[in-house]
Design a protein around this motif. Structure first.
Motif, PDB file in Angstrom:
ATOM      1  N   PRO A  11      -7.770 -22.167  16.641  1.00 21.23           N
ATOM      2  CA  PRO A  11      -8.148 -23.342  16.336  1.00 21.23           C
ATOM      3  C   PRO A  11      -7.131 -24.281  15.563  1.00 21.23           C
ATOM      4  O   PRO A  11      -6.945 -25.377  15.857  1.00 21.23           O
ATOM      5  CB  PRO A  11      -9.219 -23.242  15.327  1.00 21.23           C
TER       6      PRO A  11
ATOM      7  N   ILE B 135     -16.594 -24.416  17.455  1.00 18.31           N
ATOM      8  CA  ILE B 135     -15.598 -23.216  17.424  1.00 18.31           C
ATOM      9  C   ILE B 135     -16.073 -22.048  16.561  1.00 18.31           C
ATOM     10  O   ILE B 135     -16.079 -21.003  17.130  1.00 18.31           O
ATOM     11  CB  ILE B 135     -14.051 -23.779  16.672  1.00 18.31           C
TER      12      ILE B 135
ATOM     13  N   ASP C  42     -15.333 -28.448  14.944  1.00 15.45           N
ATOM     14  CA  ASP C  42     -15.286 -27.335  14.188  1.00 15.45           C
ATOM     15  C   ASP C  42     -16.483 -26.211  14.141  1.00 15.45           C
ATOM     16  O   ASP C  42     -16.610 -25.004  14.252  1.00 15.45           O
ATOM     17  CB  ASP C  42     -15.240 -27.498  12.768  1.00 15.45           C
TER      18      ASP C  42
END
Ligand code: 13P
Ligand code: SF4
Length: 322
Positions: free
Chosen positions: A80, A301, A298
């Protein structure tokens, strides 16, 4: 000697891409279905499993992923903090598109006692609803390692799912997706080819239909097919997959003969239209402009990472990858 215009461009792309890679500390990962020029300039060429592993190990600020969208997404989920670029952001995948997240969610909710296993060829949104991700290079071994009475949903490729059911004796519930390239490779034409070339072995990707897989001498991921043709003592192969793999096969075994198989259609359908969207020009521009970039929330992910990490851990434990 005067160089033709196309030759000037080719040389420029190669040296410019190499220069930019160095300047920006970027690594270029490419799938075997990419055009030959891209495979030649890549830092690593591999199958989905090998590419996910390389993405995990990448010591670079930028990952340029010469492949399709779900592959670049997977690289982003694993990294990420890194910038992940895809030369053509419209490079999709018919399998990934066959499982829209909202429909998949409804399907999964109908079977709360089933474990959800997704082939890596699916969107990040589908991965968030998945317990374990697999690739064609580890699916059989990973599924064999699960308890025998484990109820399983397998998505999105029904051909790969049926193949795994066959090999493992499981009865996984299959999502009805297919790969538009492999699903139309024609079994009758392949059998005819086998009769005409009785000295040739048939190697096939598990995304092909059952009759093609039943006729095959070897079934495996792109890397596994490549390894098989390299180490096998045969001289001639009928290759049931996308044409890009023949570049590495021929390179690894220059004295062997490789033939692509005909499809049901009259087009050059063995070329994946998505994989082939990436060109040297797009690769150069994407590295220069640092876009198109893969962006994911986020939350996505965090959720999609769990089944990918599980796949990588199981693959290491089972010594499928190092
Ligand atoms: P591999 O993981 O075998 O390289 O397959 C990827 C793919 O998209 C096959 O169509
Ligand atoms: Fe998707 Fe098939 Fe293309 Fe692979 S070959 S990227 S599965 S459409």
């Amino acid at each position: 000697m005067m160089l033709k215009n196309t030759e000037v461009h080719k040389t420029d792309y190669v040296s410019e891409i190499n220069r930019l890679k160095k300047e920006k500390n970027a690594v270029l990962l490419a799938h075997y279905y990419q055009v030959s020029e891209i495979q030649e300039i890549a830092d690593y060429v591999g199958d989905s499993l090998g590419l996910a592993r390389k993405a995990e190990q990448a010591d670079a600020d930028i990952i340029i992923f010469a492949g399709v969208h779900f592959m670049a997404e997977t690289a982003k989920i694993i990294n990420p903090e890194k910038k992940v670029l895809l030369p053509d952001e419209t490079a999709g995948c018919s399998l990934a598109e066959s499982a829209p997240a909202d429909e998949f969610e409804k399907f999964v909710n109908k079977y709360p006692d089933h474990m959800v296993i997704s082939y890596v060829n699916c969107t990040a949104a589908v991965k968030t609803m998945t317990d374990l991700v697999v690739t064609s290079g580890n699916a059989v071994k990973l599924i064999e390692a699960l308890p025998e009475d484990q109820k399983i949903i397998f998505a999105p490729d029904k051909n790969l799912g049926a193949y795994i059911n066959n090999i493992t004796g499981r009865n996984m519930l299959l999502w009805e997706g297919t790969c538009e390239v492999h699903d139309i490779l024609n079994a009758e034409k392949i059998l005819k080819m086998q009769r005409e070339h009785s000295d040739a072995k048939l190697v096939a990707h598990p995304e092909c239909k059952g009759p093609v897989l039943q006729a095959a001498d070897f079934v495996g991921s792109t890397s596994e097919m490549l390894k098989f043709t390299k180490n096998d003592d045969g001289k001639k192969y009928i290759v049931a997959t996308e044409t890009g793999l023949l570049h590495q096969m021929q390179k690894d075994s220059p004295d062997k003969e490789f033939m692509v198989v005909p499809s049901d259609e009259t087009c050059a359908c063995n070329d994946c239209p998505h994989m082939k969207k990436n060109t040297m020009e797009k690769l150069y521009l994407c590295l220069k402009n640092e876009k198109p970039e893969i962006e994911l929330s986020d939350d996505v992910i965090e959720k999609a990472r769990k089944p990918i990490d599980k796949m990588l851990k199981m693959s290491k434990d089972l010594k499928i990858i190092k």
